[in-house]
Scaffold this active site. Structure first.
Site, PDB file in Angstrom:
ATOM      1  N   LEU A  15       0.826  -1.207   0.000  1.00  0.00           N
ATOM      2  CA  LEU A  15       0.000   0.000   0.000  1.00  0.00           C
ATOM      3  C   LEU A  15       0.864   1.262   0.000  1.00  0.00           C
ATOM      4  O   LEU A  15       0.576   2.232  -0.704  1.00  0.00           O
ATOM      5  CB  LEU A  15      -0.925  -0.011   1.231  1.00  0.00           C
ATOM      6  N   ASP A  38      13.088   3.101  11.999  1.00  0.00           N
ATOM      7  CA  ASP A  38      12.415   1.970  12.618  1.00  0.00           C
ATOM      8  C   ASP A  38      11.277   2.470  13.526  1.00  0.00           C
ATOM      9  O   ASP A  38      11.532   3.189  14.495  1.00  0.00           O
ATOM     10  CB  ASP A  38      13.469   1.196  13.430  1.00  0.00           C
ATOM     11  N   ASP A 108      -9.625  -5.934   8.816  1.00  0.00           N
ATOM     12  CA  ASP A 108     -10.825  -6.705   9.158  1.00  0.00           C
ATOM     13  C   ASP A 108     -10.530  -7.765  10.220  1.00  0.00           C
ATOM     14  O   ASP A 108     -11.438  -8.270  10.875  1.00  0.00           O
ATOM     15  CB  ASP A 108     -11.384  -7.389   7.899  1.00  0.00           C
ATOM     16  N   TYR A 137      -1.945 -11.427  15.005  1.00  0.00           N
ATOM     17  CA  TYR A 137      -1.951 -10.279  14.089  1.00  0.00           C
ATOM     18  C   TYR A 137      -3.147  -9.362  14.380  1.00  0.00           C
ATOM     19  O   TYR A 137      -2.992  -8.159  14.591  1.00  0.00           O
ATOM     20  CB  TYR A 137      -1.984 -10.784  12.640  1.00  0.00           C
TER      21      TYR A 137
END
Ligand SMILES: NC(=O)c1ccc[n+]([C@@H]2O[C@H](COP(=O)([O-])OP(=O)(O)OC[C@H]3O[C@@H](n4cnc5c(N)ncnc54)[C@H](OP(=O)(O)O)[C@@H]3O)[C@@H](O)[C@H]2O)c1
Length: 308
Positions: A15, A38, A108, A137
């Site tokens: 992206l 970082d 999502d 995640y």
């Protein structure tokens, strides 16, 4: 965003690279970084934010950096959290200190993927539906969202899903490769979501930073392409359009299968359709349908191939 600049973080990801291109095309002043600054190091972020190597004051930070390896995250939870949760908080703090607005990307996977049941079929998830991530995640991204708003109220969190695009590994390219190599491919038919072209999302983000001041309330927004399909449906359309455009010349059978045939460490959400009413109303926009965007993505591939 007159006379202010954008700091794009994570500019070499799928992206981020797309957004970088859109900023370039629209002539918007920006600075882009990836691993060299970082995001898990607050001092490095603060030092860079304070340096202001651009001609205008910093108006926006856009964070596309993330730990996105969903299965690997299960055995690497600490690193995943450092990036998706603490990194997000560090960036939001840097935004707060410099007075910049923040766009932060989420997923999502903050939901459990079982859908919100109405009478019968599930309905798309709204921004204020309860989150309930099932894996590392999703959990680290959900906690990142919370910390972003704690550190910088002037934040927008965009949850998206099923991204594909020109930069990096993605489902469309994988399918095209397999469809060229094999006589048949099996694709799961029990997970429903909305394929999303990274370019459409990048354009939305550029619209957000150029919209009139105060027109866009801070908060969480959902954005994917319109429509809801299974991965099997998506693959079928890739095959159909690939044939039509001459990208695929041989025959390949696309067969539906169940998720159990592709066991993974983390169960993928069965239902991850996001309700986009809020972003459409707020931005007064229509969102392209997934199959139209797929067509544009593939047509562009054909043009680039012809140029090469
Ligand atoms: N891809 C999807 O289907 C999807 C779906 C829903 C939501 N999202 C969200 O959308 C956003 C963008 O996803 P994406 O697919 O474009 O991600 P991506 O391709 O994995 O890119 C993430 C970028 O962050 C960089 N990065 C890693 N560690 C870093 C660090 N410590 N400091 C600075 N940069 C670092 C990565 O570098 P390396 O490549 O060197 O690691 C990479 O360039 C993420 O927030 C993601 O959670 C993605």
């Amino acid at each position: 965003m007159e006379n202010s600049a954008v700091w794009l973080i994570g500019c070499r990801g799928m992206l981020g690279a797309e957004f970088s291109r859109i900023l370039e095309q629209r002539g918007l002043p920006y600075t882009a970084t990836d691993r060299e600054i970082d995001v898990t190091d607050p001092a490095a972020l603060a030092a860079f934010a304070g340096k202001r190597p651009w001609p205008f004051p910093l108006g926006w930070i856009v964070n596309c950096a993330a730990y996105t390896a969903v299965d690997k995250a299960e055995d690497d939870a600490e690193n995943c959290r450092r990036l998706n949760t603490l990194g997000a908080a560090n960036i939001a703090r840097a935004a707060q200190h410099t007075g910049a607005k923040l766009i932060h990307l989420s997923t999502d996977y903050v939901f459990n993927g079982r859908g919100i049941k109405t009478a019968g079929a599930p309905r798309p998830y709204r921004e204020d539906d309860p989150t309930d991530p099932v894996g590392v995640y999703g959990l680290t991204k959900r906690d990142g969202e919370t910390l972003v708003f704690q550190q910088n109220k002037a934040s927008y969190v965009i949850r998206t899903a099923w991204l594909y695009g020109e930069y990096g590994k993605n489902f469309v390219d994988t399918m095209l490769r397999l469809m060229k190599e094999k006589a048949g491919v099996k694709v799961v038919n029990d997970q429903t979501g909305s394929p999303t072209w990274a370019r459409d999302l990048a354009n939305l983000m550029a619209d957000m930073i150029t919209i009139e001041n105060d027109a866009l309330p801070y908060g969480v927004y959902h954005y994917t392409n319109e429509g809801a399909v299974t991965w099997f449906d998506f693959a079928g359309e890739i095959y159909r359009q690939g044939q039509k455009l001459g990208i695929l010349t041989g025959n390949c059978t696309v067969c539906p299968c169940a998720s159990e045939e592709f066991p993974a460490k983390v169960n993928r959400p069965a239902y991850s359709v996001l309700d986009k009413t809020k972003i459409k109303k707020t931005m007064n926009m229509d969102i392209p349908c997934w199959d139209k965007s797929l067509a544009q993505f593939l047509e562009q591939k054909v043009k680039e191939h012809a140029r090469a």
